[in-house]
Structures are given as C-alpha cells and as structure tokens.
Scaffold this active site. Structure first.
Site, short mmCIF file in Angstrom:
data_model
loop_
_atom_site.label_atom_id
_atom_site.label_comp_id
_atom_site.label_asym_id
_atom_site.label_seq_id
_atom_site.Cartn_x
_atom_site.Cartn_y
_atom_site.Cartn_z
CG ASP A 200 -1.76 1.23 1.33
OD1 ASP A 200 -2.78 1.32 0.62
OD2 ASP A 200 -1.40 2.13 2.11
CE LYS A 204 -2.12 5.00 1.07
NZ LYS A 204 -2.16 4.78 2.52
#
Ligand SMILES: NC(=O)c1ccc[n+]([C@@H]2O[C@H](COP(=O)([O-])OP(=O)(O)OC[C@H]3O[C@@H](n4cnc5c(N)ncnc54)[C@H](OP(=O)(O)O)[C@@H]3O)[C@@H](O)[C@H]2O)c1
Length: 429
Positions: A200, A204
């Site tokens: 994750d 990002k």
C-alpha cells in the site's frame, strides 16, 4: 444552480462524502455558484445498514443509472480496487463526467491511462484523497511546488503499519499479537498483506514520486520491505539506541536517477517522524527553492478522507463555473532511470545470533573491516543454548558494502542467523 453528483460506492469514505457534502452544500454554492447535490448512489447491497441515512438520494445497484444519466455531471468513486472501478471511471469520463476518486490502487497501476482519457475529454480527474487521507499532498506537489526541483520525499504513508509499530513500541508486545488486536479493532484487514508487506505504501509512493519528480514511475520501480520481520526484540533495541521503528516510504532524485524504497527504518527519537504515531501520516518534501516542508495529519477515516474528496469536488465546481477544462497536464513529463538500493550511505542496525564461543566476534569484525564498514555501537547479550545475541550499529555505510558484508556473514559457520538488518535515519529531517 444544482449540480447533480453520482456516488459510486457508499462505505466508510462514501458515507463521509455524503455527510460532508450535505453539511457544506450551501457554503460550496456560495463559493462556486454551483450547489452540489448527490442524487444517485451505487452500492452492492441496498439493504445493508449504513452510517448514513438517505433522503432524496436514489440507491441503486446498476452503475448505468449514474454513468448513462446525462443530468449527472460529476462522479465520485469510492468503491476501491481495480475492477469494476476502472471500467466505471473510464465510462464516466467518456460520458463527459468529471471524476473524483480516492482509489490509490487504481491510480498507482492505471493512473496514466485514465488521466490521458480525462485530458482527451477535457475533464477533471482528481484524486487528492488517494494518498494521505485528509493531508493535502497531491495538489501542493502538482501546483504550489512546481517551481521547485524536488529531490526528496520521505514519510509515513500507511496508517495500519504505523498503528501496529506504535502499539509494539508502547506495549513491548510482539508483531503477531498487535496485528491480531488491530484486526479485532478494524484497523487492519483480515488479509493484512497489502499493508504489512509495504505494498500500500509502495503504491502511494508511486503516485507521489511520479508527480514530485515529474516522471513515469511504476510499482516495480519501488524496492519494498514490509514490517513482518520486526520483532519485540528489535523494538526494544531501537529504544535502547534512542530510536523507534517506522515504515518509511523514501523517494530520492539525485539528478541522475530515482531511488524508491519502502522499508522499516530506525528513526532517532529527536527526528520529527518519530513522533508521528497511530494512524497519522506525515510526508517530508525537499524542494531546491522551498527547502524542507513537512505535511502531517490524519491519513484515513471517513470524514478526513471525505475532506480531501469534497475539496476536489469544490475544485471541479469552480472549474465548471468558470468553464475551465482540466487546468493542468496530469501526465508524467520525463523518463528517469530508476536504481535500487540507497543513494546515500546510511547507518545500519544488525541483530545476529551466533555460537557463544571465543573468536566469533573477531570473525565478524574482520568481515566488517574487509567491507570497509566501521562499527558505531556493539551490544552482546547471551540468548540461550550457548547462543549469543549480537547487535551492531554501523557508522554510515554505502548499501553495497552492507550487502557484501551480509553475504560473507551468511557463510560464517559460527554465525547461526542474521535476525534483522534495519537502516537508521539521521537525527533530523
Ligand atoms: N477507508 C479509508 O480510510 C480510506 C482512506 C483513503 C482512501 N481510501 C480509499 O477509498 C476507497 C473506498 O474505501 P472504503 O474504506 O470506503 O471502502 P468500503 O467501506 O469497503 O466501501 C466500498 C463501497 O463500495 C461498494 N462496492 C464495492 N464493490 C462494488 C461493486 N462491485 N459494485 C457496486 N458497489 C460496490 C460497497 O457496497 P456495499 O456497501 O453495498 O457493500 C461499499 O459501499 C478505496 O479506494 C480506498 O483505498 C479509503
């Protein structure tokens, strides 16, 4: 004048968006001249109990009620994941609707393709909420800081791992125990891999780096290490060494190449990132003209994420009211080489188990000396069964030297296991 908005998905974030648009509709109308009204809401299960009650909105399970509705001018996507979100967003753009999303997975993997369609159609495609929840990151990087050459991004951009590491630091508990608690409290998913394995944060970082460094960045460019290997022992040694362990996302443009990493890092307690706890996020940015900047705030949650999404709605309505089609190029502007490893020397923490017998440490010291690594701190404790636990903190060392030393240490008979190797941040930002 009312502007009809369709909402795709109404879970944690979608519910917050409904609530915030209702709360601020009159203010938004005063600011933009356009009054936002969510008219249609797509969900999977219309009978599910939700935190938001529906007044005039139509709940539907058919995406075409929104995508093919010519009266709807703006679509907000809060379904998440790749499909069906990608197909719905592309269809909405091709049907002439502006799109706002919080979908980091989709943008990290297919952002350029979607942005190209938005540019062709001269529509807004905005995604401030995709990184850092409430914290404005995308717009500052895309607009306010564009006069800079940005060389560094460094931050905590995954709330779940930051919550787990914070609790491990506070309680001294092991990773598995804290993960279980986080899952019971709903802070970690039942399959936590995307968070704890660093993916994750890597997605990002891909989004932030492509904007900050003005280049095409893919997920494969990011060297990713998660937090599964962090034990209570590492956390305790970090404390003894005056540091805390954080999962950092690091992007550097040294003028020749990009270096992109997500890695657990020992952060000295004097460093501002050491104090970013629980589900909070923070990002350091260094620009050649601006110098150092730090962004800090709530990285997730219903209203914090809605805050960023509704900010995007207001931007879109302003553009619509002034008939301005998507104002800036959203795509990458250059291609830069990407290198793995760390561009600058770092200090490293190594925790090893070795046979507790004379001469072992001398062998280890020789390997370090041959790799031109000097030691800053050495801690040796008896573990059990004639084993010794040795912790070494190096002086600043190039990543190649530490990799070479690890290879040689692995061949050392008396060294039973290298338990962990964690880089250490310098004392300040
Ligand atoms: N949660 C956060 O704090 C946060 C922060 C930043 C960004 N984001 C991003 O925001 C997005 C939404 O996250 P969330 O936490 O709000 O997710 P969520 O609570 O699981 O909500 C997802 C919503 O999408 C609907 N949905 C799912 N699949 C669907 C399908 N095939 N067709 C129609 N509707 C479908 C669900 O319908 P039902 O309700 O009927 O099941 C639900 O309303 C994700 O991209 C996430 O990465 C979340």
């Amino acid at each position: 004048m009312d502007i009809k908005i369709g909402l795709l998905g109404c879970g944690t974030v979608g519910g917050g968006v409904v609530e915030l648009i209702r709360m601020r509709a009159d203010k938004i109308a005063a600011m933009t001249g356009l009054h936002p009204v969510i008219t249609d809401v797509l969900v999977r299960d219309p009978d599910k109990k939700r935190n938001v009650t529906f007044e005039h909105e139509l709940l539907t399970t058919n995406a075409n009620d929104i995508i093919q509705n010519d009266e709807i001018k703006v679509v907000i996507e809060t379904i998440g994941g790749i499909e069906p979100a990608k197909t719905m967003i592309l269809a909405a753009l091709r049907a002439g609707k502006h799109v706002i999303t919080a979908n980091k997975d989709l943008i990290a993997l297919h952002g350029p393709e979607i942005m190209e369609v938005a540019e062709q159609e001269k529509l807004d495609f905005l995604y401030e909420a995709a990184v850092g929840g409430a914290i404005p990151l995308i717009r500052p990087l895309k607009e306010s800081l564009t006069a800079n050459e940005i060389s560094d991004l460094k931050g905590i951009i995954n709330g779940t791992t930051n919550y787990i590491l914070t609790k491990m630091t506070e309680s001294g508990a092991n990773y598995e125990e804290v993960l279980r608690e986080a899952q019971e409290l709903g802070y970690a998913e039942s399959n936590p891999s995307s968070d704890v394995d660093g993916l994750d944060a890597a997605r990002k970082l891909t989004i932030l780096a492509s904007i900050a460094f003005g280049t095409k960045v893919s997920l494969d460019d990011v060297k990713v290490d998660g937090i599964r290997s962090i034990t209570a022992a590492d956390v305790a040694y970090a404390h003894e060494l005056g540091a805390v362990i954080k999962l950092l996302a690091v992007g550097k443009d040294d003028g020749h190449a990009l270096y992109l990493q997500v890695r657990p890092t020992m952060v000295p307690k004097a460093h501002p990132l050491a104090h970013v706890n629980d589900a909070f996020n923070a990002l350091f940015v260094h620009g050649d003209a601006a110098g150092d900047l730090m962004f800090f705030g709530r990285g997730a949650g219903s209203l914090p994420t809605a805050s960023a999404m509704v900010g995007d709605v207001i931007e879109t309505l302003r553009n619509m009211s002034m008939a301005i089609p998507s104002r800036f190029r959203t795509g990458p502007v250059t291609t830069k080489a990407v290198k793995k490893g760390s561009p600058e020397p770092l200090r490293y923490y190594l925790r090893m188990h070795a046979k507790d017998r004379p001469g072992v440490f001398a062998h280890i010291a020789t390997i370090f000396s041959n790799a031109e690594i000097s030691m800053e701190t050495v801690l040796q404790k008896r573990a059990h069964d004639n084993q010794a636990e040795i912790v070494i903190v190096t002086h600043e060392t190039p990543s190649g030297s530490i990799e070479s030393a690890i290879l040689q240490l692995n061949d050392l008979n008396d060294l039973l296991e290298i338990k962990n190797v964690i880089p250490m941040e310098k004392g300040d930002a």
